[in-house]
Design a protein around this motif. Structure first.
Motif, PDB file in Angstrom:
ATOM      1  N   UNK A 235      48.678  33.571  49.619  1.00  0.00           N
ATOM      2  CA  UNK A 235      49.747  33.462  48.620  1.00  0.00           C
ATOM      3  C   UNK A 235      49.220  33.092  47.244  1.00  0.00           C
ATOM      4  N   UNK A 236      48.035  32.484  47.172  1.00  0.00           N
ATOM      5  CA  UNK A 236      47.489  32.079  45.869  1.00  0.00           C
ATOM      6  C   UNK A 236      47.097  33.279  45.016  1.00  0.00           C
ATOM      7  N   UNK A 237      46.970  34.453  45.635  1.00  0.00           N
ATOM      8  CA  UNK A 237      46.571  35.659  44.908  1.00  0.00           C
ATOM      9  C   UNK A 237      47.777  36.351  44.278  1.00  0.00           C
ATOM     10  N   UNK A 238      48.981  35.990  44.720  1.00  0.00           N
ATOM     11  CA  UNK A 238      50.195  36.654  44.230  1.00  0.00           C
ATOM     12  C   UNK A 238      50.352  36.487  42.728  1.00  0.00           C
ATOM     13  N   UNK A 239      50.838  37.528  42.086  1.00  0.00           N
ATOM     14  CA  UNK A 239      51.133  37.470  40.664  1.00  0.00           C
ATOM     15  C   UNK A 239      49.938  37.547  39.756  1.00  0.00           C
ATOM     16  N   UNK A 240      48.792  37.961  40.284  1.00  0.00           N
ATOM     17  CA  UNK A 240      47.567  37.980  39.489  1.00  0.00           C
ATOM     18  C   UNK A 240      47.063  39.391  39.211  1.00  0.00           C
ATOM     19  N   UNK A 242      46.368  42.138  41.098  1.00  0.00           N
ATOM     20  CA  UNK A 242      45.368  42.839  41.877  1.00  0.00           C
ATOM     21  C   UNK A 242      45.898  44.177  42.370  1.00  0.00           C
ATOM     22  N   UNK A 243      45.045  45.178  42.294  1.00  0.00           N
ATOM     23  CA  UNK A 243      45.401  46.499  42.783  1.00  0.00           C
ATOM     24  C   UNK A 243      45.337  46.547  44.297  1.00  0.00           C
ATOM     25  N   UNK A 244      44.314  45.916  44.850  1.00  0.00           N
ATOM     26  CA  UNK A 244      44.110  45.935  46.299  1.00  0.00           C
ATOM     27  C   UNK A 244      43.489  44.633  46.756  1.00  0.00           C
ATOM     28  N   UNK A 245      43.945  44.169  47.912  1.00  0.00           N
ATOM     29  CA  UNK A 245      43.415  42.947  48.498  1.00  0.00           C
ATOM     30  C   UNK A 245      43.124  43.201  49.975  1.00  0.00           C
ATOM     31  N   UNK A 246      41.897  42.889  50.381  1.00  0.00           N
ATOM     32  CA  UNK A 246      41.520  42.944  51.786  1.00  0.00           C
ATOM     33  C   UNK A 246      41.555  41.520  52.340  1.00  0.00           C
ATOM     34  N   UNK A 247      42.195  41.347  53.486  1.00  0.00           N
ATOM     35  CA  UNK A 247      42.361  40.031  54.089  1.00  0.00           C
ATOM     36  C   UNK A 247      41.751  40.040  55.486  1.00  0.00           C
ATOM     37  N   UNK A 281      53.237  36.381  53.419  1.00  0.00           N
ATOM     38  CA  UNK A 281      52.433  36.349  52.197  1.00  0.00           C
ATOM     39  C   UNK A 281      52.020  37.760  51.783  1.00  0.00           C
ATOM     40  N   UNK A 282      51.672  38.590  52.769  1.00  0.00           N
ATOM     41  CA  UNK A 282      51.277  39.960  52.459  1.00  0.00           C
ATOM     42  C   UNK A 282      52.453  40.738  51.864  1.00  0.00           C
ATOM     43  N   UNK A 283      53.640  40.519  52.405  1.00  0.00           N
ATOM     44  CA  UNK A 283      54.810  41.215  51.892  1.00  0.00           C
ATOM     45  C   UNK A 283      55.097  40.831  50.446  1.00  0.00           C
ATOM     46  N   UNK A 286      52.772  42.884  48.359  1.00  0.00           N
ATOM     47  CA  UNK A 286      53.158  44.283  48.369  1.00  0.00           C
ATOM     48  C   UNK A 286      54.359  44.543  47.479  1.00  0.00           C
ATOM     49  N   UNK A 287      55.265  43.583  47.438  1.00  0.00           N
ATOM     50  CA  UNK A 287      56.430  43.728  46.571  1.00  0.00           C
ATOM     51  C   UNK A 287      56.032  43.766  45.104  1.00  0.00           C
ATOM     52  N   UNK A 288      54.839  43.254  44.789  1.00  0.00           N
ATOM     53  CA  UNK A 288      54.342  43.265  43.415  1.00  0.00           C
ATOM     54  C   UNK A 288      53.473  44.495  43.129  1.00  0.00           C
ATOM     55  N   UNK A 289      53.378  45.402  44.087  1.00  0.00           N
ATOM     56  CA  UNK A 289      52.623  46.631  43.885  1.00  0.00           C
ATOM     57  C   UNK A 289      51.174  46.577  44.302  1.00  0.00           C
TER      58      UNK A 289
END
Length: 341
Positions: A235-240, A242-247, A281-283, A286-289
């Motif tokens: 969740x700390x990555x949200x709103x920053x 990023x085009x793509x995030x691997x978890x 958190x992933x959703x 995703x809602x942010x693109x």
């Protein structure tokens, strides 16, 4: 290996038609020594997918075992070297630099007869709505005795080998999560506004499991494993942007199984709770693109890993299975339509 690839922005990783280059993040979760071995196998598949060294991605977020891998990547350790170390093979350039074996055994030493965090215990009683459940529960564990001396030595050796300063580390491209053991706050070392600490201190704090390891004192504060707050801190990555995030989340599992043993069934219940939180958190991202690719252990991986993620005897099987299942999962996701969990 199971994967969940949600949609958002589309296209290759490089910028398109003059647009800004894609921003790629890598989130490495908690999971003990077995989870670290599993993530090492998954990292090889992710690097092949990206087509560039993972140490060059825009942001790496490491929690607990993931913080060790994050530090290794940023200090220039290659995936091939990481795989060799997990297999127990000699890597002279790393061993010669001072990298040590990090196995502390499958069971913790007997803890001290003292409460882990009386202040945090009081906070859970007086204001339970303000304390994360996992953080609150950790306060009631006895004070651990073990210390990550080999881990500290290894991180310092990696930094020295990479020509990085050993003190005053600050890198807003590498975030290491921990929890303040008295206030209950999550702290993201390396992020803007966080305390300026040596990288080795940050990693050791992030890996200090309450009840097993002693809290790490930094600047008059005590810190413990970031995994008690969130096993990935996605969740700390949200709103920053990023085009793509691997978890990589070795403590979750999108592909559940039905084990026969009672201990395994109990472990799977915890995994389900962790997985639900991870999917939420992933959703959000995703809602942010943001494209989010979740890699979690599948049925074969779970059988290889066992229930004790601190058992070093499981490292080899977990790595071997992940090297195969991770590559297969990412290959399958490349040819399928994205879906939202």
């Amino acid at each position: 290996m199971s994967r969940d690839r949600g949609h958002g922005a589309t296209g290759p990783h490089a910028g398109r038609d003059g647009a800004a280059p894609d921003r790629v993040g890598l989130v490495l979760g908690a999971g003990g020594v077995v989870g670290a071995a599993w993530m090492t196998g998954a990292l090889q598949a992710v690097q092949e997918r990206l087509g560039r060294p993972l140490g060059e991605v825009d942001l790496i977020v490491g929690t607990s075992a993931g913080s060790v891998l994050a530090a290794a990547l940023r200090c220039g350790v290659s995936i091939e070297q990481m795989v060799a170390l997990q297999r127990g093979e000699p890597v002279p350039e790393l061993r010669g630099a001072g990298v040590r074996d990090l196995d502390d055994g499958p069971l913790p030493p007997r803890p001290q007869l003292r409460a882990g965090s009386p202040r945090l215990m009081l906070a859970t009683l007086l204001t339970p709505h303000r304390v994360h459940p996992g953080v609150g529960a950790s306060a009631w564990l006895p004070l651990g005795r073990a210390r990550h001396e080999a881990l500290r030595t290894t991180v310092e050796a990696l930094q020295s080998r990479a020509g990085q300063p050993g003190t005053g580390w600050a890198d807003d491209r590498t975030w290491i999560t921990a929890v303040d053991y008295d206030s209950g706050r999550r702290v993201i070392f390396g992020a803007a506004g966080a305390p300026l600490v040596p990288l080795a201190d940050a990693v050791v704090a992030s890996c200090s499991i309450p009840g097993w390891y002693a809290p790490v004192a930094i600047g008059g504060r005590r810190y413990v494993d970031g995994g008690v707050r969130s096993v990935t801190s996605l969740s700390t990555v949200a709103g920053r942007g990023f085009t793509e995030v691997y978890v990589l989340a070795p403590m979750a599992s999108i592909e559940p199984d039905r084990p026969a043993r009672r201990t395994e069934r109990l472990e799977r219940r915890l995994r389900r709770l962790i997985t639900r939180s991870l999917l939420r958190d992933a959703q959000l991202l995703r809602a942010q693109g943001t494209r989010v690719t979740l890699l979690t252990p599948g049925r074969e991986d779970l059988a290889a890993m066992g229930v004790n993620l601190m058992d070093p005897r499981r490292r080899g099987p977990a790595l071997a299975t992940s090297l195969r299942t991770s590559a297969a999962a990412l290959a399958a996701s490349a040819g399928s339509q994205p879906r939202v969990a």
